[in-house]
Each structure stands twice: as C-alpha cells, then as structure tokens.
Design an enzyme around this catalytic site. Structure first.
Site, mmCIF file in Angstrom:
data_model
loop_
_atom_site.group_PDB
_atom_site.id
_atom_site.type_symbol
_atom_site.label_atom_id
_atom_site.label_comp_id
_atom_site.label_asym_id
_atom_site.label_seq_id
_atom_site.Cartn_x
_atom_site.Cartn_y
_atom_site.Cartn_z
ATOM 1 N N SER A 1 -6.592 -23.904 50.760
ATOM 2 C CA SER A 1 -6.044 -22.908 51.807
ATOM 3 C C SER A 1 -6.563 -23.234 53.475
ATOM 4 C CB SER A 1 -7.920 -22.220 51.608
ATOM 5 O OG SER A 1 -8.678 -22.930 52.431
ATOM 6 N N ASN B 1 -20.106 -24.321 50.987
ATOM 7 C CA ASN B 1 -19.983 -23.045 50.177
ATOM 8 C C ASN B 1 -20.987 -21.939 50.890
ATOM 9 O OD1 ASN B 1 -18.989 -24.009 47.826
ATOM 10 N ND2 ASN B 1 -21.004 -24.468 46.924
ATOM 11 N N THR C 1 -2.847 25.749 53.914
ATOM 12 C CA THR C 1 -3.501 25.718 52.539
ATOM 13 C C THR C 1 -1.887 25.413 51.768
ATOM 14 O OG1 THR C 1 -3.495 27.861 51.491
ATOM 15 C CG2 THR C 1 -5.402 26.361 53.158
ATOM 16 N N HIS C 2 -2.250 24.543 50.564
ATOM 17 C CA HIS C 2 -1.791 24.736 49.417
ATOM 18 C C HIS C 2 0.245 23.745 50.145
ATOM 19 C CE1 HIS C 2 -4.328 25.602 46.502
ATOM 20 N NE2 HIS C 2 -4.534 26.649 47.603
ATOM 21 N N SER D 1 19.306 5.702 63.809
ATOM 22 C CA SER D 1 19.768 5.286 62.900
ATOM 23 C C SER D 1 21.128 3.836 62.966
ATOM 24 C CB SER D 1 19.868 6.445 62.133
ATOM 25 O OG SER D 1 20.699 6.808 60.642
ATOM 26 N N LYS E 1 20.274 10.687 64.730
ATOM 27 C CA LYS E 1 18.976 10.698 64.100
ATOM 28 C C LYS E 1 17.919 9.622 64.678
ATOM 29 C CE LYS E 1 17.977 10.078 59.991
ATOM 30 N NZ LYS E 1 17.237 9.827 58.872
ATOM 31 N N ASN F 1 14.440 8.430 63.916
ATOM 32 C CA ASN F 1 13.134 8.440 63.141
ATOM 33 C C ASN F 1 11.907 7.837 63.274
ATOM 34 O OD1 ASN F 1 15.326 8.934 61.297
ATOM 35 N ND2 ASN F 1 16.214 6.796 61.343
ATOM 36 N N GLU G 1 5.661 5.901 59.972
ATOM 37 C CA GLU G 1 6.499 5.984 58.691
ATOM 38 C C GLU G 1 5.495 5.174 57.778
ATOM 39 O OE1 GLU G 1 10.420 8.056 57.644
ATOM 40 O OE2 GLU G 1 10.444 6.870 59.117
ATOM 41 N N TYR H 1 -20.837 -20.054 44.124
ATOM 42 C CA TYR H 1 -19.854 -20.245 44.202
ATOM 43 C C TYR H 1 -18.432 -20.283 43.276
ATOM 44 C CZ TYR H 1 -15.711 -21.873 47.103
ATOM 45 O OH TYR H 1 -14.725 -22.240 47.378
ATOM 46 N N GLN I 1 -12.279 -18.404 47.256
ATOM 47 C CA GLN I 1 -10.678 -18.314 47.694
ATOM 48 C C GLN I 1 -10.265 -17.850 48.206
ATOM 49 O OE1 GLN I 1 -9.613 -22.883 49.094
ATOM 50 N NE2 GLN I 1 -7.638 -22.143 48.265
ATOM 51 N N LYS J 1 -9.848 -14.608 50.740
ATOM 52 C CA LYS J 1 -9.745 -14.893 52.937
ATOM 53 C C LYS J 1 -8.307 -13.673 53.471
ATOM 54 C CE LYS J 1 -12.126 -18.216 52.984
ATOM 55 N NZ LYS J 1 -13.182 -18.535 51.122
HETATM 56 N N1 ARG Z 1 -11.769 -23.119 51.048
HETATM 57 C C1 ARG Z 1 -13.141 -23.120 50.585
HETATM 58 C C2 ARG Z 1 -13.406 -21.108 50.300
HETATM 59 O O1 ARG Z 1 -12.334 -20.975 50.898
HETATM 60 C C3 ARG Z 1 -14.300 -23.062 51.096
HETATM 61 C C4 ARG Z 1 -15.552 -24.014 50.241
HETATM 62 C C5 ARG Z 1 -14.820 -24.686 49.117
HETATM 63 N N2 ARG Z 1 -16.129 -24.662 48.487
HETATM 64 C C6 ARG Z 1 -16.214 -25.675 47.179
HETATM 65 N N3 ARG Z 1 -17.430 -26.390 46.568
HETATM 66 N N4 ARG Z 1 -15.190 -26.337 46.873
HETATM 67 O O2 ARG Z 1 -14.176 -20.732 49.950
#
Ligand code: ARG
Length: 459
Positions: free
Chosen positions: A23, A110, A155-156, A277, A283, A285, A290, A317, A322, A325
């Site tokens: 990660s 974790n 409205t509408h 454009s 144009k 834009n 948008e 966990y 992961q 993120k």
């Molecule tokens: N890179 C992991 C995550 O983002 C970190 C935690 C990993 N923990 C594990 N028991 N493999 O979740």
C-alpha cells in the site's frame, strides 16, 4: 533492504504479489502522522519503563530525523517497502541500529494504521471546514450586494414566484452550514484513540494508552480493542458527509450552468473561469461547475465502495481494510478542490446580468399568487380568488399579454374589487417585498438573515 517478516517464512513473495500486497504507493501520504504516532508511542514506552528512557530518546531522535529528511526531500518512502509503517521502521533501524527494533513493542500495524488515518483525517476535516467557511463568505458577500436584485424563483423548473437574489444565495449558506455541523460531528468520532489496542486483543506489555492519546490530542480512547482496530465507521461517515457537500456544490453548479446559457442569460462567466471550444469560436464553456457536478459521482462512488468493502468483513482487522485509504484520500482531495474551485468561481468567475434578471421577473405570471392575495385582502376566500386569477391568466395568455397590460376596467370584469392599487401590488419588487413571513423572501426578512450571517461569517 531487509524485510521485517518473521522467520516463519522460508521463501520470498512472488514479485507480482509483493506489489499487489503493498500500500506504500498511496499510504505514503500518511508519513507525518505515522511518525507522530510512533514518537508518541516511543515516549510512552520510555515513560512507562517498558524500554529505557535512553532508548526511547534514541528512537524519537531517529524519527525526528526521518521527518526532517523527508521535508528536505532526502528521504522518499517507496516500494519495495510494503507500506508506510514498514518503510519508517526500516529506515529507523537503518539510521539508529538495533535499538530501532524496540519501537514496535506493544503495538501492531493494526492499531497503528487506525491511529494514523484518524490523525490524518482530523487535520483534513479542519481544512475542509475552513474551505466551507470561505465559500460561505463568498456567497454572503454576493448576497449582501444583491438584496434588491430579483431573480425568478422556480418550482418544477417552472417560473413560480420572484425572489431576492440574496435570499436564493443564502439558501446555499444554510446548506453549507449543515455540512459544517455534520463535519464537526464526524470529527468528534474521528478523534478517538485506537492506539494500544495492538493487533486486536490489547497487550500484556505494560503500556499506557492515556499517555499516547493525550500526546496525540485525542479526545477519547476506544474502550474495546477489537472495535478499535476494526471500526471504519468514521471513514464512511466522513465520505457520506462529503457526499452531501458535493450534492450541494453540484446543485449550485447546475444552477450556474443554467444561468449562463443563452436561454437564461441570468449571469455570465468571466474569462478567468471559463474555457473555449477547440472548434466553435463563439463558445464559452462553464467547465468549472460542470467538473464539480461531474466529480460528485466520484465521491458517491467512494461512499459505495467503502460501504461495500466493510460490510462483509468479520472482526477484527482484515486486509480488506487497506482498501479504505484510496476512496478516503480521493474524497478529501475532490471535496477540497471543488470547494476551492467554487469559491474562486464565485469570487471572480461569475457576474450577474442585473438588467436581464429584473426584466425576467417582469415578464411572466409569477405574480399570480399576489393577485389572489389581493382578493383575499378584500375578504374573498382564497380558493375562490385562486379560480378568478386562473381565469385572468388564461385570458392574458390567449391575448399574449401580462397582468400589468390589462387596464382596470378589464380587471374589474373578473372581479369588481379590483382597484388602481392592483398595479402597485403586483409589481415584482412589491411582490418580493411583501413576502414577509419568517424566513420568507421579503426584504425585511432577508435583511434579518443577512445580519445574522454577517455576524457568523465576518466578525
Ligand atoms: N497497510 C495496511 C493497511 O493499510 C497496514 C496494516 C496491516 N496489518 C496487517 N495485519 N497486515 O491496512
């Protein structure tokens, strides 16, 4: 680079799987929070004599060095470290030797990752809160200048009743205020320390969770170690709150896009925030609204993604986490960028066509309710008045004229109560001015709202 895997493993990972598992490509964003989390943990290990104060000091100095090396561009966390947590630990051991191996005492990645992400999100929530504030301020400044400028209200998507432009803009300030309230509530649930929950069960090492929680500025501490490492509600709540922020931005974008069309001509875009454009030279834009409207889909997608990721995950966990993120990071970036872009658009990209707006409200039947109200004032029951005005509308539409084009004799044919003052009564400015019920578009009411927001936003 030596891997911090245990001796249980004989062979190394398949190279594709090694990348698949990693990660670091995206979680390097958490570097500052990861170091801060480790500094607090090392401090605590020293204070509680789990490790010697001297070792704690060496670890903390090493971590501080990594931080400054990073800010100087001398340290760049990257693959083949699996994630930011390993990357920092490996670097620490490289810098200070074996004593660095004591850092991970009494914790797990974790609780570490759960802590890092909260620290990171807490900061971002504060930034987004400020960005919303700035947007509200821009809305306010335009509203304040345009109390008496009228805009058709719909409205509408059909002309309904005219409004003060200020009133229309203040509606958005209210929406964004609720967003800030929601954000602050989410922040409260983000600001809880999971550190010390270790892998899932706590630890027999004599750690002190209060010390780390207070050093990291957490308000509270998770009371259940399993929940601490497997709770991602706060991330979902944040993306859900962000989805509403985007919804509000998107609705506003949609209005702006309509306002600047040739069909509406309520506003125009300045050259600072519009694009041309490549083919059609005439144009201009509205790319900014948008894009904001379009990016709303990403955030909704992120919400769906995270809900789906979490829903089947048993305690505690699991590596699925992961995947929390990227949707979270993307949401923070998208919402922050869109809030900024909208603020810039309001500040320097959008100009209202005052003449067209005033003309627009004079050229429709949006004062029909006011004719009914006029008759109500003459003691005619509303439902009856409503029918009388219906007839007048039909009559005018057939003749392709407006109410104001009828002479008083014609008015009287529909009802004898009509007097000369009907013309004053249905003039758009008076129509707006007289809607003085609490929270209405009447100038007095809007002035009152402006005063309240002025205190809130400018004081
Ligand atoms: N890179 C992991 C995550 O983002 C970190 C935690 C990993 N923990 C594990 N028991 N493999 O979740």
């Amino acid at each position: 680079m030596s891997k911090v895997w245990s001796n249980r493993f004989d062979a190394t990972l398949n190279p594709f799987i090694e990348r698949f598992n990693a990660s670091i490509f995206f979680d390097k964003q958490l570097i500052i929070e990861d170091i801060d989390c480790s500094i607090a943990h090392a401090h605590m290990l020293g204070k509680t004599n789990v490790i010697s104060k001297e070792d704690a000091k060496k670890i903390i100095n090493g971590l501080k060095l990594i931080k400054s090396d990073y800010s100087l561009g001398k340290f760049k966390p990257d693959f083949p470290s699996e994630d930011i947590h390993y990357s920092i630990e490996e670097r620490l051991i490289e810098l200070i030797g074996d004593v660095g191996k004591k850092l991970h005492t009494g914790r797990s990645r974790n609780d570490q990752v759960a802590t890092d992400i909260r620290l990171w999100l807490r900061k971002k929530i504060d930034v987004i809160d400020n960005l919303i504030f700035a947007l509200q301020k821009s809305l306010f400044l335009i509203a304040e200048k345009n109390l008496y400028l009228l805009i058709p209200g719909y409205t509408h998507m059909q002309r309904a009743q005219p409004l003060s432009l200020a009133h229309h803009l203040l509606a958005y300030i209210e929406m964004f205020q609720r967003d800030k309230e929601r954000l602050r509530e989410v922040r409260y649930r983000v600001n809880i320390s999971p550190l010390g929950a270790a892998a899932l069960a706590g630890t027999k090492i004599k750690i002190n969770r209060e010390i780390t929680a207070s050093e990291l500025g957490f308000e509270k501490i998770y009371q259940n170690s399993i929940d601490a490492v497997s709770d991602r509600d706060f991330a979902i709540e944040f993306i859900s709150t962000s989805s509403l922020i985007m919804t509000h931005l998107s609705r506003m974008s949609e209005e702006i896009i309509l306002w600047v069309t040739d069909e509406f001509r309520f506003a125009k875009l300045t050259d600072k925030c519009s694009t041309g454009s490549s083919l059609m030279p005439q144009k201009k834009n509205p790319d900014v609204p948008e894009l904001i409207r379009g990016k709303t889909g990403r955030v909704f997608g992120n919400l769906q993604a995270l809900l789906t990721t979490i829903k089947g995950v048993p305690l505690a966990y699991n590596k699925d986490f992961q995947e929390d993120k990227e949707p979270l990071f993307d949401t923070v970036k998208t919402v922050s960028d869109c809030l900024q872009a909208m603020t810039i658009l309001l500040n320097e990209g959008l100009v209202f066509n005052e003449n067209n707006l005033m003309k627009a409200v004079e050229e429709d039947f949006s004062n029909a309710t006011d004719i009914a109200d006029y008759l109500v004032n003459k003691d005619i029951p509303f439902r009856e008045a409503y029918q009388i005005v219906g007839k007048i509308v039909k009559h005018c539409m057939l003749r392709k004229i407006l109410f104001k084009d009828l002479n008083i004799e014609e008015f009287k044919k529909f009802n004898t109560n009509f007097q000369e003052d009907i013309y004053e009564f249905i003039h758009p400015t008076n129509v707006v001015k007289s809607r003085n019920s609490l929270g209405g578009t009447g100038f007095e009411q809007v002035k009152r709202q402006l005063d309240i927001w002025k205190k809130e936003l400018l004081d």
